[in-house]
Design a protein around this motif. Structure first.
Motif, PDB file in Angstrom:
ATOM      1  N   ALA A 112       0.838  -1.199   0.000  1.00 50.53           N
ATOM      2  CA  ALA A 112       0.000   0.000   0.000  1.00 50.53           C
ATOM      3  C   ALA A 112       0.874   1.249   0.000  1.00 50.53           C
ATOM      4  O   ALA A 112       0.604   2.223  -0.692  1.00 50.53           O
ATOM      5  CB  ALA A 112      -0.923  -0.015   1.212  1.00 50.53           C
ATOM      6  N   LEU A 113       1.966   1.167   0.753  1.00 52.43           N
ATOM      7  CA  LEU A 113       2.870   2.308   0.896  1.00 52.43           C
ATOM      8  C   LEU A 113       3.493   2.698  -0.440  1.00 52.43           C
ATOM      9  O   LEU A 113       3.591   3.880  -0.785  1.00 52.43           O
ATOM     10  CB  LEU A 113       3.979   1.945   1.899  1.00 52.43           C
ATOM     11  N   ASP A 114       3.943   1.696  -1.217  1.00 49.47           N
ATOM     12  CA  ASP A 114       4.580   1.975  -2.499  1.00 49.47           C
ATOM     13  C   ASP A 114       3.575   1.983  -3.643  1.00 49.47           C
ATOM     14  O   ASP A 114       3.970   2.094  -4.809  1.00 49.47           O
ATOM     15  CB  ASP A 114       5.676   0.933  -2.777  1.00 49.47           C
ATOM     16  N   GLY A 115       2.281   1.836  -3.318  1.00 55.17           N
ATOM     17  CA  GLY A 115       1.256   1.865  -4.362  1.00 55.17           C
ATOM     18  C   GLY A 115       1.307   0.675  -5.306  1.00 55.17           C
ATOM     19  O   GLY A 115       0.977   0.805  -6.486  1.00 55.17           O
ATOM     20  N   VAL A 116       1.733  -0.500  -4.793  1.00 49.76           N
ATOM     21  CA  VAL A 116       1.755  -1.704  -5.629  1.00 49.76           C
ATOM     22  C   VAL A 116       0.493  -2.513  -5.348  1.00 49.76           C
ATOM     23  O   VAL A 116       0.300  -3.010  -4.235  1.00 49.76           O
ATOM     24  CB  VAL A 116       3.009  -2.567  -5.347  1.00 49.76           C
ATOM     25  N   GLY A 117      -0.389  -2.609  -6.328  1.00 53.35           N
ATOM     26  CA  GLY A 117      -1.624  -3.371  -6.193  1.00 53.35           C
ATOM     27  C   GLY A 117      -1.527  -4.704  -6.910  1.00 53.35           C
ATOM     28  O   GLY A 117      -0.531  -4.982  -7.582  1.00 53.35           O
ATOM     29  N   PRO A 118      -2.589  -5.530  -6.801  1.00 56.49           N
ATOM     30  CA  PRO A 118      -2.581  -6.855  -7.428  1.00 56.49           C
ATOM     31  C   PRO A 118      -2.315  -6.808  -8.929  1.00 56.49           C
ATOM     32  O   PRO A 118      -1.679  -7.709  -9.471  1.00 56.49           O
ATOM     33  CB  PRO A 118      -3.992  -7.379  -7.143  1.00 56.49           C
ATOM     34  N   ASP A 119      -2.783  -5.742  -9.606  1.00 55.24           N
ATOM     35  CA  ASP A 119      -2.613  -5.672 -11.060  1.00 55.24           C
ATOM     36  C   ASP A 119      -1.155  -5.407 -11.452  1.00 55.24           C
ATOM     37  O   ASP A 119      -0.776  -5.614 -12.602  1.00 55.24           O
ATOM     38  CB  ASP A 119      -3.510  -4.575 -11.651  1.00 55.24           C
ATOM     39  N   ASP A 120      -0.368  -4.932 -10.501  1.00 51.35           N
ATOM     40  CA  ASP A 120       1.040  -4.669 -10.806  1.00 51.35           C
ATOM     41  C   ASP A 120       1.895  -5.930 -10.716  1.00 51.35           C
ATOM     42  O   ASP A 120       3.050  -5.929 -11.129  1.00 51.35           O
ATOM     43  CB  ASP A 120       1.596  -3.612  -9.836  1.00 51.35           C
ATOM     44  N   LEU A 121       1.328  -6.968 -10.131  1.00 54.45           N
ATOM     45  CA  LEU A 121       2.070  -8.225  -9.985  1.00 54.45           C
ATOM     46  C   LEU A 121       1.496  -9.260 -10.954  1.00 54.45           C
ATOM     47  O   LEU A 121       0.357  -9.164 -11.389  1.00 54.45           O
ATOM     48  CB  LEU A 121       1.953  -8.745  -8.547  1.00 54.45           C
TER      49      LEU A 121
END
Lengths: 197, 197
Positions: A112-121
Motif C-alpha cells: 500500500a505504501l509503495d502503491g503496488v496493487g494486485p494488477d502490478d504483480l
C-alpha cells in the motif's frame, strides 16, 4: 577532471547497486587498466545480455530463451509451482537446490505504501497456471516480511478455487542460528511451528 | 541455474573491485531489469572507454586524448610536476583542487616484496621531463607508506642532478582528525613538522 568517457563510465558504474561514487571510480580505474582482460569482456557480456536475456512469458524468470530453461526442462516436476517475489529469490532457491519443480515470479509484493496493487504483480498468470489440471501444489516462497505475508494471503485467496493444495515455506530458526541472537518473532514462530521428533 | 549469458555477466561483475559474487548477482539483476536505462548505457560507456581511453604518453594519466587534457591545458602551470603513484591519486588531487601544475604517474611503488623494481615504474620518463629547462619544481605525492616513502627516496636520488627543487606533501594530522584516534607515527610526524604560527 577526467576525460568525458571516463566520467560517464564512473557515473554509470556508481548507479550499480553495491557501488557508490567512490568505489565506482576504483572500479572504472581497475577496468581501464585491464582493457583486454576485464573491460572488454564485461562490455561484451553486457551487450550479449542486453540482446539475448528476456523475461520468460510463462514464469517471469530471466533467461536467454523464452520459455526459460527451467520451464522447458523435462526433468523437472511440472506439477509443483513455487511462487517467489523476485528473480533473485528464484536464483537463491536454485542455489539452495532441493526443489525441482516450476517457478512463478510475481515481480514484487503488494505494498500500500509503495502503491503496488494486485494488477502490478503477475498474479493472474499464476492463477491461470494453477488452473492447469497437471498442477497439484503451489508453494508460496515469499519473504517473512509484512508485505511478503500480505501478498501470500492475497495469493491464497486467489488460488482458493483452483483445486490445488497451497503450502508455504517453514518459518523458524535459521540453520546455524543461535537463539540468543534471534528476534522474538522468529523464536515465537519456531515455537508455534514445533514438530514432534 | 541461470542462462549462460547471465552467468557470464555475474562472473565478470564479481571481478570488479567493490563487488563480490553476491553483490554481482544483485547488480546483474538490477541491470537486466533496466535494460534501456542502466544496462545498455553502461555497455555503451564501456565500449566507448575501451575504444577511446588511453594512457598519456607524457604523464601516464588516462584520458580520451594523448597527450592528456591536463598535459595540453595551457592554463596550467608547466613548471611544476606532481609525482603520484597511480591515476587514482591524480584524480584525488584534482578533486581536492588547489594544484594547477602537471602530473607524472609512476604506475606503482618500488616493492621488494612484490618484485617491483625501478624499471617497472615510469621513473626514467620523470627524469627526462625534469631535465626540461622549464621545469623548476617536482612535488612528490606518494603515500605515507613504507613503499611510498622508499619510492620517494629513490626518486629524490634520481632527480639529484636535474637542477629542480624537490618537495614532498606535508605529513601531519588530517583535517578533522582527533589526536586521540590517530596513530603514534602520525602524531610524531605532526610534532616534528610543527610550524610557528
Amino acid at each position: 577532471m577526467t576525460g568525458g568517457d571516463i566520467e560517464r563510465l564512473i557515473q554509470l558504474l556508481a548507479k550499480v547497486p553495491g557501488l557508490g561514487p567512490r568505489s565506482a571510480r576504483r572500479a572504472a580505474l581497475h577496468l581501464l587498466k585491464r582493457k583486454e582482460t576485464a573491460l572488454e569482456p564485461l562490455a561484451d557480456a553486457l551487450v550479449a545480455a542486453a540482446e539475448k536475456v528476456r523475461t520468460c512469458s510463462t514464469c517471469g524468470n530471466l533467461d536467454g530463451i523464452d520459455p526459460c530453461s527451467i520451464c522447458v526442462d523435462q526433468n523437472r516436476n511440472l506439477t509443483i509451482i513455487c511462487v517467489v517475489e523476485d528473480v533473485a529469490d528464484l536464483w537463491a532457491l536454485e542455489r539452495a537446490g532441493g526443489f525441482r519443480g516450476q517457478y512463478h515470479v510475481l515481480g514484487g509484493t503488494l505494498s500500500a505504501l509503495d502503491g503496488v496493487g494486485p494488477d502490478d504483480l503477475n498474479i493472474t498468470g499464476l492463477v491461470n497456471r494453477a488452473h492447469d489440471e497437471n498442477v497439484v501444489e503451489v508453494i508460496l516462497a515469499m519473504g517473512a516480511t509484512v508485505d511478503g505475508q500480505t501478498t501470500a494471503h492475497y495469493v491464497i485467496d486467489r488460488l482458493a478455487d483452483c483445486g490445488v493444495s497451497v503450502s508455504q515455506l517453514a518459518h523458524g530458526i535459521p540453520v546455524g542460528g543461535e537463539l540468543d541472537y534471534l528476534d522474538d518473532g522468529t523464536i515465537s514462530a519456531a515455537m508455534k511451528a514445533r514438530r514432534p521428533i
